[in-house]
Design an enzyme around this catalytic site. Sequence first.
Site, PDB file in Angstrom:
ATOM      1  N   GLU A  14       0.838  -1.204   0.000  1.00  0.00           N
ATOM      2  CA  GLU A  14       0.000   0.000   0.000  1.00  0.00           C
ATOM      3  C   GLU A  14       0.873   1.254   0.000  1.00  0.00           C
ATOM      4  O   GLU A  14       2.084   1.197   0.199  1.00  0.00           O
ATOM      5  CB  GLU A  14      -0.910   0.033   1.236  1.00  0.00           C
ATOM      6  CG  GLU A  14      -2.338  -0.430   1.004  1.00  0.00           C
ATOM      7  CD  GLU A  14      -3.186   0.590   0.252  1.00  0.00           C
ATOM      8  OE1 GLU A  14      -2.621   1.604  -0.234  1.00  0.00           O
ATOM      9  OE2 GLU A  14      -4.397   0.360   0.137  1.00  0.00           O
ATOM     10  N   ASP A 195      -9.972   1.674  -4.489  1.00  0.00           N
ATOM     11  CA  ASP A 195      -8.962   1.682  -3.433  1.00  0.00           C
ATOM     12  C   ASP A 195      -8.135   2.967  -3.582  1.00  0.00           C
ATOM     13  O   ASP A 195      -8.679   4.027  -3.886  1.00  0.00           O
ATOM     14  CB  ASP A 195      -8.112   0.413  -3.527  1.00  0.00           C
ATOM     15  CG  ASP A 195      -7.507  -0.013  -2.196  1.00  0.00           C
ATOM     16  OD1 ASP A 195      -6.955   0.855  -1.490  1.00  0.00           O
ATOM     17  OD2 ASP A 195      -7.543  -1.210  -1.870  1.00  0.00           O
TER      18      ASP A 195
END
Length: 294
Positions: A14, A195
């Site tokens: 991430e 996302d």
Amino acid sequence: MLEPHLTLTMALGEGPHWDGYQQRLHWVDILGGELHQLDPDTNQHQVWRFDEPLAYAVPNDKGGYLAAFRSGLWQLDDRGQKQHQLVEGPQNPDISWCNDGYCDAHGRLWIGTKNAEESEPTAALFSYQGDVRQHVDGVTISNGLAVSPDNRWLYFSDTPTHRIYRYPLDIDQGTLGQPELFADTRALALPGSPDGAAIDEAGHYWAAMYGGGVVVHFDEQGNVVETLPLLAPNPTKVAFGDSDLRTLYVTCARQGMEQTTLDQYPDAGSLFSMRVATPGLPDHRYRDTGGDTT
């Protein structure tokens, strides 16, 4: 098409961030508690490991890094070692913890949280620049943080809703107005859920679609320009990097994948990239408006 750039087995890659000062890409493996750094010119790859999940890390203009751990925000030194905790939370980590992060042009950190079980709307969106301020509540999984080229809009999504919103932003005051819907990815029949994201210099919004195996490129009105596939089902966030900001980097995850799926997608959990025509906006460092961080 996006291709593997660096083969990894990240559980939950991430938060890619391109630091123009160092000419380095930084990102995290949240569940692995890792901070990664890559020099694309030499392919030198460093990893710093921690004792708890790490959601986001950004260089601090006074040195080291500002890092969002499950326990709260910490100052790291240049070697990626914890120095001191800046603030707890900002929520009870048994209920919600830090997830997506972004620094705006004033060096203000925007940090969204997610519900610990990813099932209840207990999370929120905060900003931090010496103190914590809450802006949005009733969130389940914060994602999609990005700011338009003119600093007028802050983009934000709550992943399970399949909706991306944009909020009028007062960049000087660090306040948000009433949101408007930018894109409903379910109504657009796009695969997966929105996302992490980034914006290019034309104001176009690029979003990783978790579970969909694509990055979606939207124009300023929320229309789909193109979908870019990658051979990994769970892309998590994008960033524009390299000296010309024309390399699109994408982190992804392999958490929860069955072995048969991993066999089908052996590069799941890697860092992906591709060259694009329009440069991205520069990523910003955190700007500490208080005292010395050392």
